[in-house]
Motif scaffolding. Structure first.
Motif, PDB file in Angstrom:
ATOM      1  N   GLU B  89       0.694  -0.495   0.075  1.00 32.73           N
ATOM      2  CA  GLU B  89      -0.366   0.073   0.169  1.00 32.73           C
ATOM      3  C   GLU B  89       0.446   1.447   0.185  1.00 32.73           C
ATOM      4  OE1 GLU B  89      -3.141  -0.065   2.737  1.00 32.73           O
ATOM      5  OE2 GLU B  89      -3.842   1.816   1.924  1.00 32.73           O
ATOM      6  N   ALA B  90       2.001   1.656   0.555  1.00 28.10           N
ATOM      7  CA  ALA B  90       2.832   2.261   0.736  1.00 28.10           C
ATOM      8  C   ALA B  90       3.997   2.278  -0.659  1.00 28.10           C
ATOM      9  CB  ALA B  90       4.070   2.404   1.889  1.00 28.10           C
ATOM     10  N   VAL B  91       3.445   1.367  -1.475  1.00 21.88           N
ATOM     11  CA  VAL B  91       4.117   1.553  -2.651  1.00 21.88           C
ATOM     12  C   VAL B  91       3.372   2.922  -3.294  1.00 21.88           C
ATOM     13  CG1 VAL B  91       4.623   0.786  -5.137  1.00 21.88           C
ATOM     14  CG2 VAL B  91       5.910   0.232  -2.503  1.00 21.88           C
ATOM     15  N   ALA B  92       2.213   1.795  -3.569  1.00 26.60           N
ATOM     16  CA  ALA B  92       0.960   2.163  -4.012  1.00 26.60           C
ATOM     17  C   ALA B  92       0.534   4.197  -4.399  1.00 26.60           C
ATOM     18  CB  ALA B  92      -0.132   2.158  -4.403  1.00 26.60           C
ATOM     19  N   VAL B  93       1.411   4.291  -2.343  1.00 29.86           N
ATOM     20  CA  VAL B  93       0.665   6.209  -2.436  1.00 29.86           C
ATOM     21  C   VAL B  93       1.622   6.592  -3.160  1.00 29.86           C
ATOM     22  CG1 VAL B  93       0.420   7.656  -0.740  1.00 29.86           C
ATOM     23  CG2 VAL B  93      -0.086   5.425  -0.441  1.00 29.86           C
ATOM     24  N   MET B  94       3.399   5.936  -2.924  1.00 29.78           N
ATOM     25  CA  MET B  94       4.451   6.514  -3.401  1.00 29.78           C
ATOM     26  C   MET B  94       4.628   6.915  -4.878  1.00 29.78           C
ATOM     27  SD  MET B  94       7.819   5.282  -2.130  1.00 29.78           S
ATOM     28  CE  MET B  94       8.426   4.545  -3.711  1.00 29.78           C
ATOM     29  N   LEU B  95       3.587   6.221  -5.419  1.00 26.69           N
ATOM     30  CA  LEU B  95       2.978   6.284  -7.456  1.00 26.69           C
ATOM     31  C   LEU B  95       2.197   7.305  -7.382  1.00 26.69           C
ATOM     32  CD1 LEU B  95       3.404   2.483  -7.766  1.00 26.69           C
ATOM     33  CD2 LEU B  95       4.884   4.041  -8.523  1.00 26.69           C
ATOM     34  N   ALA B  96       1.265   7.545  -6.787  1.00 28.69           N
ATOM     35  CA  ALA B  96      -0.049   8.293  -6.973  1.00 28.69           C
ATOM     36  C   ALA B  96       0.988   9.464  -7.070  1.00 28.69           C
ATOM     37  CB  ALA B  96      -0.578   7.931  -5.591  1.00 28.69           C
ATOM     38  N   GLU B  97       1.900   9.548  -5.245  1.00 27.72           N
ATOM     39  CA  GLU B  97       2.127  10.775  -5.583  1.00 27.72           C
ATOM     40  C   GLU B  97       3.210  11.271  -6.070  1.00 27.72           C
ATOM     41  OE1 GLU B  97       3.858  11.055  -0.946  1.00 27.72           O
ATOM     42  OE2 GLU B  97       1.374  11.506  -0.672  1.00 27.72           O
ATOM     43  N   ALA B  98       4.820  10.377  -6.705  1.00 31.19           N
ATOM     44  CA  ALA B  98       5.335  10.933  -7.634  1.00 31.19           C
ATOM     45  C   ALA B  98       4.357  11.503  -9.395  1.00 31.19           C
ATOM     46  CB  ALA B  98       6.419   9.791  -8.277  1.00 31.19           C
ATOM     47  N   LEU B  99       3.844  10.203  -9.285  1.00 36.63           N
ATOM     48  CA  LEU B  99       2.822  10.882 -10.813  1.00 36.63           C
ATOM     49  C   LEU B  99       2.300  12.162 -10.535  1.00 36.63           C
ATOM     50  CD1 LEU B  99       2.307   9.187 -13.255  1.00 36.63           C
ATOM     51  CD2 LEU B  99      -0.165   8.787 -12.277  1.00 36.63           C
ATOM     52  N   ARG B 100       1.402  12.380  -9.679  1.00 37.93           N
ATOM     53  CA  ARG B 100       0.712  14.333  -9.118  1.00 37.93           C
ATOM     54  C   ARG B 100       1.878  14.827  -9.840  1.00 37.93           C
ATOM     55  NH1 ARG B 100      -1.389  15.148  -3.397  1.00 37.93           N
ATOM     56  NH2 ARG B 100       0.930  15.473  -4.214  1.00 37.93           N
ATOM     57  N   ASP B 101       2.997  15.106  -8.500  1.00 38.24           N
ATOM     58  CA  ASP B 101       4.166  15.777  -8.475  1.00 38.24           C
ATOM     59  C   ASP B 101       4.857  16.027  -9.989  1.00 38.24           C
ATOM     60  OD1 ASP B 101       3.375  15.840  -6.326  1.00 38.24           O
ATOM     61  OD2 ASP B 101       5.562  15.059  -5.282  1.00 38.24           O
ATOM     62  N   SER B 102       4.739  14.521 -10.482  1.00 34.97           N
ATOM     63  CA  SER B 102       4.898  15.382 -12.090  1.00 34.97           C
ATOM     64  C   SER B 102       4.435  15.446 -13.551  1.00 34.97           C
ATOM     65  CB  SER B 102       5.673  13.952 -12.899  1.00 34.97           C
ATOM     66  OG  SER B 102       4.829  12.643 -13.435  1.00 34.97           O
ATOM     67  N   ASP B 103       2.590  16.126 -12.756  1.00 34.65           N
ATOM     68  CA  ASP B 103       1.943  16.494 -13.861  1.00 34.65           C
ATOM     69  C   ASP B 103       1.287  15.087 -14.606  1.00 34.65           C
ATOM     70  OD1 ASP B 103      -0.552  18.417 -14.721  1.00 34.65           O
ATOM     71  OD2 ASP B 103       0.737  18.772 -15.774  1.00 34.65           O
ATOM     72  N   TRP B 104       1.369  13.859 -14.018  1.00 34.73           N
ATOM     73  CA  TRP B 104       0.992  13.399 -14.498  1.00 34.73           C
ATOM     74  C   TRP B 104       1.897  12.540 -15.337  1.00 34.73           C
ATOM     75  CZ3 TRP B 104      -2.552  11.144 -10.518  1.00 34.73           C
ATOM     76  CH2 TRP B 104      -3.237  12.886 -10.131  1.00 34.73           C
ATOM     77  N   PRO B 179      -7.586   5.772  -8.782  1.00 39.85           N
ATOM     78  CA  PRO B 179      -7.222   4.839  -9.556  1.00 39.85           C
ATOM     79  C   PRO B 179      -5.857   3.478  -8.503  1.00 39.85           C
ATOM     80  CG  PRO B 179      -6.968   6.132 -10.978  1.00 39.85           C
ATOM     81  CD  PRO B 179      -7.449   6.819 -10.286  1.00 39.85           C
ATOM     82  N   LEU B 180      -4.722   4.603  -8.601  1.00 34.28           N
ATOM     83  CA  LEU B 180      -3.134   3.702  -7.333  1.00 34.28           C
ATOM     84  C   LEU B 180      -3.698   3.569  -5.341  1.00 34.28           C
ATOM     85  CD1 LEU B 180      -0.322   5.606  -9.363  1.00 34.28           C
ATOM     86  CD2 LEU B 180      -1.070   3.244  -8.660  1.00 34.28           C
ATOM     87  N   LEU B 181      -4.188   5.091  -5.362  1.00 38.53           N
ATOM     88  CA  LEU B 181      -5.134   4.800  -3.837  1.00 38.53           C
ATOM     89  C   LEU B 181      -5.507   3.714  -3.180  1.00 38.53           C
ATOM     90  CD1 LEU B 181      -5.063   8.213  -3.290  1.00 38.53           C
ATOM     91  CD2 LEU B 181      -2.890   6.882  -2.785  1.00 38.53           C
ATOM     92  N   THR B 182      -6.631   3.314  -4.384  1.00 39.85           N
ATOM     93  CA  THR B 182      -7.959   2.140  -3.993  1.00 39.85           C
ATOM     94  C   THR B 182      -7.262   0.997  -4.482  1.00 39.85           C
ATOM     95  OG1 THR B 182      -9.093   3.599  -5.370  1.00 39.85           O
ATOM     96  CG2 THR B 182      -9.819   1.401  -5.579  1.00 39.85           C
ATOM     97  N   ALA B 183      -5.888   0.725  -5.579  1.00 38.42           N
ATOM     98  CA  ALA B 183      -5.777  -0.340  -6.335  1.00 38.42           C
ATOM     99  C   ALA B 183      -4.293  -0.598  -4.612  1.00 38.42           C
ATOM    100  CB  ALA B 183      -4.304  -0.302  -6.993  1.00 38.42           C
ATOM    101  N   GLY B 184      -4.029  -0.008  -4.257  1.00 39.20           N
ATOM    102  CA  GLY B 184      -3.093   0.163  -2.641  1.00 39.20           C
ATOM    103  C   GLY B 184      -3.862  -0.658  -2.240  1.00 39.20           C
ATOM    104  N   ARG B 185      -5.103  -0.216  -1.623  1.00 39.21           N
ATOM    105  CA  ARG B 185      -6.038  -0.136  -0.227  1.00 39.21           C
ATOM    106  C   ARG B 185      -6.493  -2.096  -0.608  1.00 39.21           C
ATOM    107  NH1 ARG B 185     -11.042   0.563  -0.153  1.00 39.21           N
ATOM    108  NH2 ARG B 185     -10.880   2.329  -1.933  1.00 39.21           N
ATOM    109  N   HIS B 186      -7.334  -2.045  -2.323  1.00 43.21           N
ATOM    110  CA  HIS B 186      -7.696  -3.680  -2.475  1.00 43.21           C
ATOM    111  C   HIS B 186      -6.009  -4.510  -2.239  1.00 43.21           C
ATOM    112  CE1 HIS B 186     -11.486  -1.384  -4.775  1.00 43.21           C
ATOM    113  NE2 HIS B 186     -11.512  -2.766  -2.784  1.00 43.21           N
ATOM    114  N   LEU B 187      -5.009  -4.798  -3.007  1.00 44.59           N
ATOM    115  CA  LEU B 187      -4.106  -5.226  -2.571  1.00 44.59           C
ATOM    116  C   LEU B 187      -3.682  -5.413  -1.282  1.00 44.59           C
ATOM    117  CD1 LEU B 187      -1.933  -4.086  -5.748  1.00 44.59           C
ATOM    118  CD2 LEU B 187      -2.650  -6.041  -6.027  1.00 44.59           C
TER     119      LEU B 187
END
Lengths: 198, 198
Positions: B89-104, B179-187
């Motif tokens: 779940e922490a990985v999913a959060v990390m990816l979501a943040e990196a993605l937003r910070d790079s304007d997706w 999508p990433l945060l939800t995937a993290g929770r479900h995984l």
């Protein structure tokens, strides 16, 4: 009159289907507009007649076509079982078989183009986002119909589609059904874990 | 001697990093070889000096670079928590943040190219398959270390990576972390459902 209008309609349809297939097999960028017209047995002139915006406008129509085609397959798979966990697993099996039967070529008609479009081609990106949203809606409706809460169904539908998408890419790259079959089993298990909360 | 060799080494490195970034942002096909050389501040001559096979050989090296870069991020995320469900779940959060910070824009450095390569560019396809396999191995090791059976760990690692990949695509297209945060929770939920079977 019928004859003269039926010819251009046929051409437009051929262009859209050909673009959809080529984009499914390598994305938007790998398909030169001339090759596209040639494979659709159309002239460049007729391509620009039907799609004044050129390749990108045709691509938007092609994504719409792929969207509907995949939605049809997804709806059939979901309807094949009453239980939503079994239904989602059946969809994964269906995708794995279709992929193997096409020698691993007929993957998602949208994903490759979606990734190419992000931040670069807004209209194409919007068409791809719409396709993903349509597919999620079909899964969500199935889950709601099985008695799951609406918010949970929406969240799960998001993960179901995304997991199948990711597994389809891996299946293509690895030339193996395993990623999709494994995804189907895990998604079924995830969905069953919500059964008690209905 | 040190000075004369350090210049070409720098050029090679710039070519690989530039190719990796451009392929992350739009895939292999959308990056003309001339633009690639220009953005890397290299001549076409030096590109063909380091990569006699041209763009495709450079792309294979760039996928290797993206593979290692993502593996570093994944390893750090997995190591940030002892519990494997929390770690994923922490990985999913990390990816979501990196993605937003790079304007997706900074999505997976491999997926777009992987889909373009399938059935068309075997060496590039193999490099992409190798990257996915490396990432799975990191997740698998984490799960085995937590006491999960080897076969289960391998299967789950496959679905963890594929789900994150699919969710990352959706996050980019939708310009949303959901999508990433939800995937993290479900995984995390899926992984926890195996805790009793350890």
């Amino acid at each position: 009159m019928t004859t003269t209008t039926s010819v251009p309609l046929g051409t437009r349809d051929r262009l859209v289907r050909t673009a959809s297939r080529l984009m499914q097999h390598g994305g938007y960028e790998s398909t030169p507009v001339k090759q596209l017209a040639k494979e659709a047995e159309a002239t460049l002139g007729s391509l620009y007649h039907f799609f004044p915006g050129g390749k990108q406008e045709l691509a938007v129509a092609a994504i719409g076509h792929g969207d509907q085609e995949f939605a049809g397959m997804l709806a059939a798979g979901l309807a094949s079982r009453t239980d939503p966990a079994e239904a989602v697993e059946a969809v994964a099996v269906m995708l794995a078989e279709a992929l193997r039967d096409s020698d691993w070529r007929d993957g998602c008609p949208v994903t490759a183009t979606a990734l190419e479009s992000v931040g670069r081609m807004p209209e194409l990106q919007a068409a791809c986002a719409e396709a993903f949203a349509n597919w999620r809606r079909l899964v969500e409706e199935k889950l709601v119909a099985s008695g799951l809460a609406e918010e949970e169904s929406r969240d799960l539908a998001l993960t179901v589609i995304n997991t199948l998408e990711g597994a389809e890419t891996a299946a293509q790259v690895d030339r193996s059904q395993t990623p999709l079959l494994t995804a189907g089993r895990h998604l079924a298990r995830l969905l069953r874990s919500y059964a008690g909360t209905r």
